[in-house]
Design a protein around this motif. Structure first.
Motif, PDB file in Angstrom:
ATOM      1  N   GLY A  92       0.796  -1.220   0.000  1.00  0.00           N
ATOM      2  CA  GLY A  92       0.000   0.000   0.000  1.00  0.00           C
ATOM      3  C   GLY A  92       0.828   1.268   0.000  1.00  0.00           C
ATOM      4  N   GLY A  93       2.156   1.127  -0.100  1.00  0.00           N
ATOM      5  CA  GLY A  93       3.006   2.306  -0.136  1.00  0.00           C
ATOM      6  C   GLY A  93       3.473   2.805   1.217  1.00  0.00           C
ATOM      7  N   LEU A  94       3.181   2.061   2.285  1.00  0.00           N
ATOM      8  CA  LEU A  94       3.597   2.512   3.619  1.00  0.00           C
ATOM      9  C   LEU A  94       5.106   2.533   3.781  1.00  0.00           C
ATOM     10  N   GLY A  95       5.798   1.566   3.181  1.00  0.00           N
ATOM     11  CA  GLY A  95       7.258   1.568   3.255  1.00  0.00           C
ATOM     12  C   GLY A  95       7.824   2.848   2.664  1.00  0.00           C
ATOM     13  N   ALA A  96       7.299   3.259   1.521  1.00  0.00           N
ATOM     14  CA  ALA A  96       7.747   4.499   0.885  1.00  0.00           C
ATOM     15  C   ALA A  96       7.418   5.709   1.756  1.00  0.00           C
ATOM     16  N   ASP A  97       6.255   5.701   2.387  1.00  0.00           N
ATOM     17  CA  ASP A  97       5.891   6.809   3.280  1.00  0.00           C
ATOM     18  C   ASP A  97       6.851   6.898   4.460  1.00  0.00           C
ATOM     19  N   LEU A  98       7.257   5.754   4.986  1.00  0.00           N
ATOM     20  CA  LEU A  98       8.200   5.742   6.109  1.00  0.00           C
ATOM     21  C   LEU A  98       9.580   6.233   5.677  1.00  0.00           C
ATOM     22  N   VAL A  99      10.033   5.810   4.504  1.00  0.00           N
ATOM     23  CA  VAL A  99      11.315   6.292   3.974  1.00  0.00           C
ATOM     24  C   VAL A  99      11.257   7.809   3.801  1.00  0.00           C
ATOM     25  N   GLN A 100      10.170   8.310   3.251  1.00  0.00           N
ATOM     26  CA  GLN A 100      10.050   9.748   3.037  1.00  0.00           C
ATOM     27  C   GLN A 100      10.058  10.514   4.356  1.00  0.00           C
ATOM     28  N   ALA A 101       9.454   9.959   5.402  1.00  0.00           N
ATOM     29  CA  ALA A 101       9.495  10.604   6.717  1.00  0.00           C
ATOM     30  C   ALA A 101      10.941  10.731   7.201  1.00  0.00           C
ATOM     31  N   CYS A 102      11.754   9.706   6.957  1.00  0.00           N
ATOM     32  CA  CYS A 102      13.170   9.753   7.332  1.00  0.00           C
ATOM     33  C   CYS A 102      13.915  10.817   6.537  1.00  0.00           C
ATOM     34  N   HIS A 105      12.995  14.201   7.777  1.00  0.00           N
ATOM     35  CA  HIS A 105      13.630  14.458   9.080  1.00  0.00           C
ATOM     36  C   HIS A 105      15.117  14.781   8.916  1.00  0.00           C
ATOM     37  N   ALA A 106      15.776  14.085   8.021  1.00  0.00           N
ATOM     38  CA  ALA A 106      17.229  14.235   7.856  1.00  0.00           C
ATOM     39  C   ALA A 106      17.603  15.628   7.374  1.00  0.00           C
ATOM     40  N   GLY A 107      16.756  16.251   6.586  1.00  0.00           N
ATOM     41  CA  GLY A 107      17.085  17.572   6.061  1.00  0.00           C
ATOM     42  C   GLY A 107      18.350  17.511   5.227  1.00  0.00           C
ATOM     43  N   LEU A 108      19.358  18.288   5.618  1.00  0.00           N
ATOM     44  CA  LEU A 108      20.615  18.343   4.862  1.00  0.00           C
ATOM     45  C   LEU A 108      21.616  17.274   5.292  1.00  0.00           C
ATOM     46  N   THR A 109      21.310  16.519   6.337  1.00  0.00           N
ATOM     47  CA  THR A 109      22.210  15.463   6.793  1.00  0.00           C
ATOM     48  C   THR A 109      22.117  14.278   5.831  1.00  0.00           C
ATOM     49  N   GLY A 110      23.254  13.743   5.445  1.00  0.00           N
ATOM     50  CA  GLY A 110      23.271  12.594   4.551  1.00  0.00           C
ATOM     51  C   GLY A 110      22.706  11.356   5.215  1.00  0.00           C
ATOM     52  N   VAL A 111      22.122  10.491   4.388  1.00  0.00           N
ATOM     53  CA  VAL A 111      21.511   9.252   4.877  1.00  0.00           C
ATOM     54  C   VAL A 111      22.143   8.076   4.138  1.00  0.00           C
ATOM     55  N   ARG A 122      14.391   5.643  -6.371  1.00  0.00           N
ATOM     56  CA  ARG A 122      13.303   6.600  -6.624  1.00  0.00           C
ATOM     57  C   ARG A 122      13.283   7.752  -5.634  1.00  0.00           C
ATOM     58  N   PHE A 123      13.966   7.575  -4.491  1.00  0.00           N
ATOM     59  CA  PHE A 123      14.082   8.646  -3.498  1.00  0.00           C
ATOM     60  C   PHE A 123      15.346   9.470  -3.699  1.00  0.00           C
TER      61      PHE A 123
END
Length: 157
Positions: A92-102, A105-111, A122-123
Motif C-alpha cells: 500500500g506504499g507505507l514503506g515508501a511513506d516511512l522512507v520519506q518521513a526519514c 527528518h534528515a534535512g541536509l544530513t546525509g543518509v 526513486r528517493f
C-alpha cells in the motif's frame, strides 16, 4: 455503508517509547533472528537512535523505521533501517511513506542505508562506492542520499 466509510486512516507519526514493543515485534516478524547476524544490525546495536517513525492504523502500529547516528569517515550522517510493514499492510506504499518521513527528518544530513538500489533509487539514493562497513555486506547495496560522495568506514557517532 459506502466504501469510504469502511476505509481506515493510516498516519505516519514519530515513534514514542510506548511503541517500542510493537516496533520490535514487527521487526522480528519481518526479519527473524537472522537479522542479528547482519552487519547493519551491528551498527544499529552501537549507534544511538536519532529518530523513529511508525505507521498507525486505528491506533495499531503497522509499520516502522528508524534513523541512527553514525559517522562515515569523519562525516556525521544517519543510517536508515530497518524498514518494516506488517504482512497484512504491505503493497500500500507505507514503506515508501516511512522512507520519506526519514528523508524529511534528515534535512541536509546525509543518509546511508543497505538496501535495494531499484527501490531506493526513486528517493534519490545512489551507490556509495567509497563507503566501507565493518563486516560482510554486498557493496552494491550500500546507498547514499545527500551532498557529495561520502567515503570512509562507517561507525557509530
Amino acid at each position: 455503508m459506502t466504501d469510504a466509510a469502511l476505509q481506515t486512516t493510516v498516519r505516519i507519526d514519530a515513534e514514542t517509547p510506548a511503541d517500542a514493543a510493537s516496533v520490535e515485534a514487527l521487526v522480528m516478524a519481518a526479519f527473524g533472528p537472522g537479522r542479528y547476524a547482519k552487519t547493519a544490525e551491528r551498527i544499529r546495536e552501537q549507534a544511538g537512535v536519532a529518530a523513529g517513525f511508525v505507521a498507525r492504523e486505528d491506533g495499531r502500529v503497522i509499520g516502522a523505521v528508524r534513523l541512527w547516528t553514525i559517522l562515515v569517515g569523519d562525516r556525521p550522517a544517519l543510517f536508515l533501517g530497518p524498514i518494516t510493514v506488517s504482512a497484512d499492510s504491505r503493497k500500500g506504499g507505507l514503506g515508501a511513506d516511512l522512507v520519506q518521513a526519514c528523508i524529511d527528518h534528515a534535512g541536509l544530513t546525509g543518509v546511508l542505508l543497505v538496501g535495494d538500489a531499484p527501490y531506493f533509487g526513486r528517493f534519490g539514493f545512489r551507490h556509495a562506492s567509497d563507503v566501507r562497513l565493518q563486516g560482510p555486506v554486498d557493496p552494491r547495496r550500500v546507498l547514499w542520499l545527500g551532498e557529495g560522495e561520502p567515503s570512509g568506514i562507517v561507525r557509530p557517532a
